[in-house]
Write an enzyme that holds these catalytic residues in place. Structure first.
Site, PDB file in Angstrom:
ATOM      1  N   GLN A 139       0.478  -1.083   0.281  1.00  0.00           N
ATOM      2  CA  GLN A 139      -0.354  -0.289  -0.036  1.00  0.00           C
ATOM      3  C   GLN A 139       1.102   1.266   0.608  1.00  0.00           C
ATOM      4  O   GLN A 139       0.466   2.130  -0.491  1.00  0.00           O
ATOM      5  CB  GLN A 139      -1.031  -0.309   1.192  1.00  0.00           C
ATOM      6  CG  GLN A 139      -1.506   1.236   1.609  1.00  0.00           C
ATOM      7  CD  GLN A 139      -2.933   1.255   2.773  1.00  0.00           C
ATOM      8  OE1 GLN A 139      -3.324   2.526   2.295  1.00  0.00           O
ATOM      9  NE2 GLN A 139      -2.903   0.374   3.450  1.00  0.00           N
TER      10      GLN A 139
ATOM     11  N   GLU B  73       1.564  -0.968   8.447  1.00  0.00           N
ATOM     12  CA  GLU B  73       0.250  -0.217   8.357  1.00  0.00           C
ATOM     13  C   GLU B  73       0.416  -0.319   9.742  1.00  0.00           C
ATOM     14  O   GLU B  73       0.813   0.779  10.754  1.00  0.00           O
ATOM     15  CB  GLU B  73      -1.139  -0.189   8.670  1.00  0.00           C
ATOM     16  CG  GLU B  73      -2.400   0.828   8.448  1.00  0.00           C
ATOM     17  CD  GLU B  73      -1.598   2.309   8.272  1.00  0.00           C
ATOM     18  OE1 GLU B  73      -1.208   2.398   6.508  1.00  0.00           O
ATOM     19  OE2 GLU B  73      -2.078   2.922   9.439  1.00  0.00           O
TER      20      GLU B  73
ATOM     21  N   ASP C 105       0.676   3.929   6.687  1.00  0.00           N
ATOM     22  CA  ASP C 105       0.647   3.391   4.587  1.00  0.00           C
ATOM     23  C   ASP C 105       0.519   4.401   3.332  1.00  0.00           C
ATOM     24  O   ASP C 105       1.831   5.354   2.512  1.00  0.00           O
ATOM     25  CB  ASP C 105      -0.275   2.220   3.925  1.00  0.00           C
ATOM     26  CG  ASP C 105       0.219   0.826   4.334  1.00  0.00           C
ATOM     27  OD1 ASP C 105       1.915   1.329   5.351  1.00  0.00           O
ATOM     28  OD2 ASP C 105      -0.531   0.230   4.426  1.00  0.00           O
TER      29      ASP C 105
ATOM     30  N   GLY D  38      -8.510  22.421  23.427  1.00  0.00           N
ATOM     31  CA  GLY D  38      -8.990  23.104  23.914  1.00  0.00           C
ATOM     32  C   GLY D  38      -9.612  24.819  24.308  1.00  0.00           C
ATOM     33  O   GLY D  38     -10.761  23.984  24.830  1.00  0.00           O
ATOM     34  N   GLY D  39      -9.627  25.400  23.662  1.00  0.00           N
ATOM     35  CA  GLY D  39     -10.490  26.431  23.583  1.00  0.00           C
ATOM     36  C   GLY D  39     -11.737  25.935  22.765  1.00  0.00           C
ATOM     37  O   GLY D  39     -12.763  26.720  23.232  1.00  0.00           O
TER      38      GLY D  39
HETATM   39  N1  CAO Z   1      12.228 -10.703  -9.667  1.00  0.00           N
HETATM   40  C1  CAO Z   1      12.792 -10.566  -8.563  1.00  0.00           C
HETATM   41  N2  CAO Z   1      12.592 -10.336  -7.233  1.00  0.00           N
HETATM   42  C2  CAO Z   1      11.534 -10.076  -6.405  1.00  0.00           C
HETATM   43  C3  CAO Z   1      11.216  -9.103  -7.895  1.00  0.00           C
HETATM   44  C4  CAO Z   1      11.334  -8.806  -9.373  1.00  0.00           C
HETATM   45  N3  CAO Z   1      10.421  -8.462  -9.897  1.00  0.00           N
HETATM   46  N4  CAO Z   1      10.114  -7.974  -7.037  1.00  0.00           N
HETATM   47  C5  CAO Z   1      10.656  -8.164  -5.514  1.00  0.00           C
HETATM   48  N5  CAO Z   1      11.419  -8.952  -5.550  1.00  0.00           N
HETATM   49  C6  CAO Z   1      12.022  -9.897  -4.498  1.00  0.00           C
HETATM   50  C7  CAO Z   1      13.418  -9.106  -3.741  1.00  0.00           C
HETATM   51  O1  CAO Z   1      13.868  -8.459  -3.621  1.00  0.00           O
HETATM   52  C8  CAO Z   1      12.832  -9.206  -1.860  1.00  0.00           C
HETATM   53  O2  CAO Z   1      14.390 -10.771  -2.260  1.00  0.00           O
HETATM   54  P1  CAO Z   1      15.366 -10.703  -1.341  1.00  0.00           P
HETATM   55  O3  CAO Z   1      14.692 -11.181   0.114  1.00  0.00           O
HETATM   56  O4  CAO Z   1      16.024 -11.918  -1.513  1.00  0.00           O
HETATM   57  O5  CAO Z   1      16.089  -9.790  -1.195  1.00  0.00           O
HETATM   58  C9  CAO Z   1      12.052 -10.142  -1.893  1.00  0.00           C
HETATM   59  O6  CAO Z   1      11.109 -10.236  -3.704  1.00  0.00           O
HETATM   60  C10 CAO Z   1      10.642  -9.831  -1.150  1.00  0.00           C
HETATM   61  O7  CAO Z   1      10.726  -8.647  -1.463  1.00  0.00           O
HETATM   62  P2  CAO Z   1      10.275  -7.632   0.178  1.00  0.00           P
HETATM   63  O8  CAO Z   1      11.000  -8.332   1.301  1.00  0.00           O
HETATM   64  O9  CAO Z   1       9.896  -5.996  -0.254  1.00  0.00           O
HETATM   65  O10 CAO Z   1       8.541  -8.122   0.783  1.00  0.00           O
HETATM   66  P3  CAO Z   1       7.913  -9.306   1.661  1.00  0.00           P
HETATM   67  O11 CAO Z   1       6.723  -9.848   1.311  1.00  0.00           O
HETATM   68  O12 CAO Z   1       9.051 -10.388   2.279  1.00  0.00           O
HETATM   69  O13 CAO Z   1       7.413  -7.974   2.850  1.00  0.00           O
HETATM   70  C11 CAO Z   1       7.083  -5.851   3.704  1.00  0.00           C
HETATM   71  C12 CAO Z   1       6.361  -6.903   2.299  1.00  0.00           C
HETATM   72  C13 CAO Z   1       6.023  -5.183   3.155  1.00  0.00           C
HETATM   73  C14 CAO Z   1       6.445  -6.190   5.158  1.00  0.00           C
HETATM   74  C15 CAO Z   1       8.153  -5.354   2.943  1.00  0.00           C
HETATM   75  O14 CAO Z   1       8.111  -5.033   1.629  1.00  0.00           O
HETATM   76  C16 CAO Z   1       9.239  -3.666   3.907  1.00  0.00           C
HETATM   77  O15 CAO Z   1       9.049  -4.018   5.367  1.00  0.00           O
HETATM   78  N6  CAO Z   1       8.940  -2.741   3.172  1.00  0.00           N
HETATM   79  C17 CAO Z   1       8.768  -0.999   4.206  1.00  0.00           C
HETATM   80  C18 CAO Z   1       7.893  -1.011   4.625  1.00  0.00           C
HETATM   81  C19 CAO Z   1       6.714  -1.093   3.967  1.00  0.00           C
HETATM   82  O16 CAO Z   1       6.878  -0.196   2.442  1.00  0.00           O
HETATM   83  N7  CAO Z   1       5.566  -1.504   4.655  1.00  0.00           N
HETATM   84  C20 CAO Z   1       4.084  -0.832   4.035  1.00  0.00           C
HETATM   85  C21 CAO Z   1       3.679  -1.899   2.864  1.00  0.00           C
HETATM   86  S1  CAO Z   1       1.979  -1.681   2.867  1.00  0.00           S
HETATM   87  O17 CAO Z   1       1.468  -2.381   4.470  1.00  0.00           O
END
Ligand code: CAO
Length: 415
Positions: free
Chosen positions: A17, A139, A168, A247-248
């Protein structure tokens, strides 16, 4: 008519998101947003909370309008080459991977700079540098870590998260501002830069008034507009304020006619000081206008509970819309508690493009929230979200790949 961000190309590496809300805004302002997804799967939200089998979820479609989708395996050596070509062609790379993921792909800031020194690299992360910088964040974690949850809810209950996606979508907004600011600075410096919006920071920015209150509390030990005053107690940290406002101009949520069966038959009522006499007249408590116990804001603060109970006796005789109509005649600030159903059906929101009906080839018609920011010279047309990889060939051709090369890369599994 042209768009504000015409000519700006965004390499969109966002998912879920926070990042997608940012790039969707930029697309609405006219940027060409090329969303890179993993072949076969794509953004995980395509399949989350589906209401129709095998059709992109509303979660995905409502966060990815006006974008193009390309599928590239960014860990495949030839996929990396395609990505390098994209980095050279784009102005901004936006990502919200877990910390370190972009580096692990081989696209460090230094490498991106080598490829394109004008590139702006914008990231959402859960936390900025510090003890939690390596953590994955969603989030509600951000709401809790940014001070929203500890200050939301009622005094006698646990911390509460809010339905507004301030972690988000809120951070997506912060990032979008960072990106357009960096684009502006680039017009003078010619250089790109990194933009970081940490979700904890974004939530805290939206909780600014609570850090204000922390310092007031430490100085005075009491905050008279909080429901804890005068009967409850204050601890060391800002307490949950229920539905209290400033407050106000104290406010509270009051029952309206029908509250017994309708969970949203309520109104937010503000006892704004300049209209106090009108409030007294409307609710039939004319004597409060001159009674020294009620006539001034300071005198009213210890009596707010009693005052709101009296006003509620009046609001309970009216529907929330009847109460709105009467109170607005006297400029008394108030607002109905609107359900999502009421908002979805509200004609004025449809008229302004804040709620939009969009058609989608596999889903059919659905409602979405359009661009909440209106520019007079850059009107927004909301177009549907892309199907997975819908624009791979188109974008590859723009990068100069021939149909034969595209087909070979596809066979190799790079795209
Ligand atoms: N081709 C190949 N690999 C890909 C790719 C593609 N097109 N797109 C993504 N990947 C890979 C990434 O390189 C990553 O690989 P590694 O872990 O080996 O480096 C893997 O996919 C997973 O990516 P991720 O760790 O970001 O995804 P996740 O689902 O495990 O985690 C989230 C999701 C949201 C917790 C994490 O991305 C995060 O903390 N993001 C930052 C904070 C954020 O934006 N949070 C809000 C999300 S909305 O609620």
């Amino acid at each position: 008519m042209g768009k504000a961000l015409d000519g700006v190309r965004i390499l969109d590496f966002t998912h879920v998101q926070s990042g997608p809300t940012c790039t969707q805004l930029l697309a609405w302002f006219g940027a060409d947003v090329i969303k890179v997804e993993r072949a076969g799967a794509g953004d995980i939200t395509r399949e989350q909370l589906r209401d129709i089998p095998d059709v992109d979820s509303l979660y995905f479609t409502m966060l990815n309008h006006n974008k193009r989708s390309v599928t590239i395996d960014t860990k495949h050596p030839e996929g990396k080459q395609v990505l390098e070509a994209l980095i050279q062609k784009c102005d901004v790379l936006v990502e919200n991977f877990a910390p370190g993921a972009l580096d692990r792909m081989g696209f460090t800031w230094e490498r991106i700079q080598e490829l394109n020194p004008r590139m702006i690299v914008a990231s959402v992360k859960g936390f900025g540098p510090g003890p939690y910088e390596d953590c994955k964040v969603y989030e509600n974690v951000a709401q809790c870590a940014g001070g929203a949850a500890s200050t939301t809810g009622f005094d006698d209950g646990p911390p509460v998260v809010t339905g507004a996606q301030i972690g988000d979508s809120g951070t997506g907004l912060h990032l979008a501002l960072g990106i357009v600011t960096a684009l502006y600075q680039r017009t003078q410096t010619g250089r790109g830069q990194r933009v970081l919006a940490a979700m904890q920071d974004g939530v805290l920015n939206l909780c600014r008034v609570k850090l204000r209150d922390q310092q007031r509390l430490e100085r005075t030990g009491v905050m008279k507009e909080y429901p804890q005053y005068p009967n409850g107690t204050f601890g060391e940290a800002v307490p949950r304020a229920g539905n209290a406002s400033g407050g106000g101009q104290p406010g509270w949520i009051l029952k309206c006619k029908g509250w017994e069966t309708d969970p949203n038959a309520y109104i937010y009522f503000i006892t704004q000081a300049p209209v106090w006499v009108k409030i007294c007249n409307v609710i039939g408590k004319e004597e409060w206008a001159t009674d020294p116990d009620y006539a001034t804001p300071a005198a009213r603060l210890p009596r707010l509970k009693e005052i709101f109970a009296e006003i509620e006796r009046w609001t309970m005789t009216k529907t929330k819309f009847e109460a709105m109509q009467i109170l607005n005649k006297y400029d008394i600030p108030c607002g109905p508690i609107l359900s999502m159903k009421e908002i979805a059906e509200e004609p004025s929101l449809r008229k302004t493009g804040t709620i939009v009906e969009v058609d989608h080839p596999t889903r059919g018609k659905y409602l979405t929230v359009g661009n909440p920011i209106k520019l007079s010279d850059s009107p927004t047309e909301v177009t549907r979200s892309p199907l997975l990889g819908e624009h791979t060939d188109e974008v590859m051709a723009e990068l100069g790949y021939s149909p034969e090369q595209i087909s070979a890369l596809r066979t190799a599994g790079a795209i």
